[in-house]
Structures are given as C-alpha cells and as structure tokens.
Motif scaffolding. Structure first.
Motif, short mmCIF file in Angstrom:
data_model
loop_
_atom_site.label_atom_id
_atom_site.label_comp_id
_atom_site.label_asym_id
_atom_site.label_seq_id
_atom_site.Cartn_x
_atom_site.Cartn_y
_atom_site.Cartn_z
N PRO A 213 -122.78 89.89 26.38
CA PRO A 213 -122.03 88.67 26.10
C PRO A 213 -120.69 89.00 25.46
O PRO A 213 -120.50 90.07 24.88
CB PRO A 213 -122.94 87.91 25.12
N TRP A 214 -119.76 88.08 25.60
CA TRP A 214 -118.47 88.24 24.94
C TRP A 214 -118.68 88.14 23.42
O TRP A 214 -119.31 87.22 22.93
CB TRP A 214 -117.50 87.16 25.39
N ARG A 215 -118.14 89.12 22.70
CA ARG A 215 -118.25 89.13 21.24
C ARG A 215 -116.92 88.68 20.66
O ARG A 215 -115.86 89.21 21.02
CB ARG A 215 -118.59 90.52 20.74
N ILE A 216 -116.97 87.71 19.76
CA ILE A 216 -115.75 87.09 19.24
C ILE A 216 -115.63 87.34 17.75
O ILE A 216 -116.60 87.20 17.00
CB ILE A 216 -115.76 85.57 19.49
N GLY A 226 -107.83 91.56 9.54
CA GLY A 226 -109.25 91.38 9.26
C GLY A 226 -109.85 90.20 9.98
O GLY A 226 -109.14 89.38 10.59
N ILE A 227 -111.16 90.12 9.95
CA ILE A 227 -111.86 88.99 10.55
C ILE A 227 -112.84 88.42 9.54
O ILE A 227 -113.35 89.12 8.67
CB ILE A 227 -112.61 89.39 11.85
N SER A 228 -113.07 87.11 9.67
CA SER A 228 -113.96 86.42 8.73
C SER A 228 -115.39 86.38 9.22
O SER A 228 -116.33 86.36 8.42
CB SER A 228 -113.46 84.99 8.50
N ALA A 229 -115.57 86.32 10.53
CA ALA A 229 -116.91 86.18 11.09
C ALA A 229 -116.93 86.68 12.52
O ALA A 229 -115.88 86.75 13.17
CB ALA A 229 -117.36 84.71 11.04
N LYS A 230 -118.13 87.03 12.99
CA LYS A 230 -118.31 87.53 14.35
C LYS A 230 -119.50 86.83 14.97
O LYS A 230 -120.49 86.55 14.29
CB LYS A 230 -118.56 89.04 14.34
N LEU A 231 -119.39 86.55 16.27
CA LEU A 231 -120.53 85.97 16.98
C LEU A 231 -120.38 86.22 18.47
O LEU A 231 -119.29 86.53 18.96
CB LEU A 231 -120.65 84.47 16.71
N ALA A 232 -121.50 86.08 19.18
CA ALA A 232 -121.50 86.21 20.63
C ALA A 232 -121.26 84.83 21.23
O ALA A 232 -121.85 83.84 20.80
CB ALA A 232 -122.82 86.78 21.12
N LEU A 233 -120.39 84.79 22.23
CA LEU A 233 -120.06 83.52 22.89
C LEU A 233 -120.60 83.56 24.31
O LEU A 233 -120.36 84.50 25.06
CB LEU A 233 -118.55 83.33 22.92
N THR A 234 -121.37 82.52 24.66
CA THR A 234 -121.92 82.45 26.01
C THR A 234 -121.08 81.49 26.84
O THR A 234 -120.20 80.79 26.34
CB THR A 234 -123.36 81.94 25.99
N GLU A 235 -121.39 81.45 28.13
CA GLU A 235 -120.64 80.57 29.03
C GLU A 235 -120.80 79.11 28.65
O GLU A 235 -119.99 78.28 29.02
CB GLU A 235 -121.11 80.79 30.47
N TRP A 236 -121.84 78.80 27.88
CA TRP A 236 -122.09 77.41 27.52
C TRP A 236 -121.44 77.02 26.22
O TRP A 236 -121.58 75.90 25.75
CB TRP A 236 -123.60 77.16 27.48
N ASP A 237 -120.73 77.94 25.61
CA ASP A 237 -120.06 77.66 24.34
C ASP A 237 -118.55 77.58 24.53
O ASP A 237 -117.98 78.22 25.41
CB ASP A 237 -120.34 78.78 23.32
#
Length: 335
Positions: A213-216, A226-237
């Motif tokens: 998955p795309w990691r954001i 820097g970055i504050s947070a990380k998450l995986a983004l799916t096609e439904w998001d």
C-alpha cells in the motif's frame, strides 16, 4: 531522493518528495508543477503513464482557470466584478462547487464560507508581502461575507452576489475537486497504480507496483524535514490537509496564514495543521478547514456528525492528536 527511517513514505509538504524503492517492471512517470497556489505532484505507473499524467495536469489547469479569483478573466472574477450589479453565466461545475460548499456551510454553522473572497483579497497572503490590515478594514469587509446571500439560477446557469464588494473564493473546495477530477482522468487512461499529492490533498489508485500500500507521511508543520504521523493509504481512502505552514507571513513575531475564520476575519491560532482521512466522502477538504478554524476539541466533536471522517491534528504547541477511527492505523513520529 530522501529516505525516512527504514521505510518509504510520501511526505505531505509544500515541496513533496516521493520515494519509491525497489525495481519495478511498470513504466513510471512523475511530474511536478506549481498550481492552485501549491505544489502538485502526480506519479503513475503503466505503459500510458506519461500521457495520463499530462492529461491529469490539463484537468488541474482547467479547474484552476475556472475557479481562480485572482485571474481577472476567470468565471469567478467575472462573478465578483458583477457583485451588486447583475448575475453572471457560470459553468455548471462552478455552480456545483458553490452548492456543495453552501450545503456543508449549513451543517457547519457558517464556519466555512465561500464568500470569504473579499477577506482573502484584503489580506492577500502570498500576494501583498507583509501586509496586515487594520481592524477597521477587516470589520468593514466582514459585512460582505455571507454565503446565504448567494443567488443561483440553475435554469439560466447564473450566479449573483447581491452586495457590492462581495467576492467568492473557492480555494477551500476547488483543489480537492480538481484532485478528484484528475484521478478520474488517470483511470480513464488505464492507470491502475498512481498517487496524486496536491499540497496535502492526496488520492491513490490501487497499490504501489510492488503490491504494497501507499505509505503516507504527514509533514510536521514546524519542521519541513520532519513528519508528524505515518499511515498506509488504500484506494478507498482520501486525505485532505489544511495548515498554516504553506502560505503565511510572519510579522512582529506573529504568524498569519491564508486560512481565515469567516466569522472574525482573522486567522485561527489553536492548530498548525489538520489532516482528514475519509472513505471518499467528498467532504474532507471542507472539513479540514472547518476543524482547523474550530480547534481540536470542537473540531473533534464536529467530526462525530460526519461518520467516516477521521483526523490527524497538530496543535500550535506541536502536540499530535489522532481521532479514534485511526487508532492502530497511524504511527506517530518524534521530531
């Protein structure tokens, strides 16, 4: 190319860096342009990727030309110049965006208002240098901000602003709309793996070519590295970000961003950024602005009225808050 820790992320920031690891058989084409007052980056994979990306940018430009209130020849400018004088014929897409925004404004008690244009032009963040208007100037302009006064005639496809000096500003909705339309263009061109990032408004198609998955990464609003947070983004998001770190000025030690509270005419101060993650609800761009204006506590309460919309909020003091629906999906960073 910049690596963060041991993983690859797409960092939402004014200068976007897309990091792709590994060797993929699919043809990659990536292009970056400055459009709609932000950096827009489109990455696509497939044999038709270059043509698809260029077509997507053409769609961005088309929407920008329709909605740019600082372009004297745009439809929005023509509506603004005719305020208090006469209705103006408008493209159905302009009418759609105004109606959608007004519908949301009704639910948000006016905290989002597309007639904020006169305030946007008064402040001119990014246009007038270090200009901070006087209290009297702001108070006078506030009398011209009221989305409920907009007159739309869908039979004649016209828009009328009844008060002289009223101005539309679709900046809070046009970029998200353009991203959605550009995504449609990519799909029409056969793209099955892609990412669009328009200054924090993010959409993806499928997964990365390696099947992951795309990691954001959400940019830290006070640290461009820097970055504050990380998450995986799916096609439904989808993701929509509003923040005070892209277009702003600092005068006498005070930060003035382009985001204005239509009730006061001034910038909200509680938050530095708000990222809305949702399931293609179409409301994320408006909600990110609304939460930014309302602040963390009231903003989180607001989101309860809009199921499927979750938030990553960074306060002015640097604290990161994640709403319950994202728990377990988000990795917070220490900067």
């Amino acid at each position: 190319m910049r690596h963060l820790a041991n993983n690859s992320y797409i960092v939402i920031m004014i200068f976007v860096t897309i990091i792709v690891t590994g060797c993929f058989s699919q043809k990659q084409y990536k292009e970056t342009r400055f459009m709609m007052d932000t950096i827009v980056e489109v990455t696509a994979y497939g044999p038709n990727s270059e043509q698809a990306v260029k077509a997507a940018f053409n769609e961005f430009q088309r929407i920008h030309d329709l909605a740019n209130s600082f372009d004297e020849e745009s439809t929005i400018s023509n509506i603004n110049k005719s305020a208090g004088i006469k209705p103006v014929n408008a493209d159905p897409e302009i009418i759609y965006m105004i109606k959608r925004a007004n519908s949301m404004s009704d639910k948000l008690d006016g905290v989002f208002d597309v007639t904020i244009g006169s305030l946007s032009h008064l402040w001119g963040i990014g246009k007038k240098g270090e200009y901070v208007p006087a209290l009297g100037e702001v108070s006078a302009i506030l009398q011209k901000v009221n989305y409920q006064l907009i007159e739309i005639n869908e039979t004649q496809n016209s828009v009328f602003l009844p008060k002289s000096g009223m101005m539309l500003d679709l900046g809070g909705i046009a970029k998200g709309y353009a991203v959605d339309k550009a995504l449609e263009i990519l799909k029409q061109n056969g793209i099955t793996s892609a990412l669009i990032n328009a200054g924090g408004d993010v959409r993806v198609i499928g997964k990365k070519p390696d099947g992951q998955p795309w990691r954001i990464g959400v940019q830290h609003p006070r640290n461009s590295e820097g970055i504050s947070a990380k998450l995986a983004l799916t096609e439904w998001d989808t993701m929509e970000t509003s923040g005070d770190y892209q277009r702003y000025l600092i005068k006498d030690g005070v930060r003035y961003s382009h985001i204005l509270d239509p009730r006061t005419g001034y910038q909200p101060r509680q938050l530095a950024s708000v990222t809305i993650v949702n399931n293609n609800s179409g409301d994320g761009d408006i909600l990110s602005t609304a939460v930014f204006i309302l602040g963390a506590e009231r903003g989180i309460e607001l989101l309860k009225q809009f199921p499927g919309n979750e938030a990553i909020i960074v306060t002015a003091e640097g604290k990161t808050i994640v709403t319950p629906g994202l728990e377990g999906r988000v990795e917070l960073s220490v900067n």
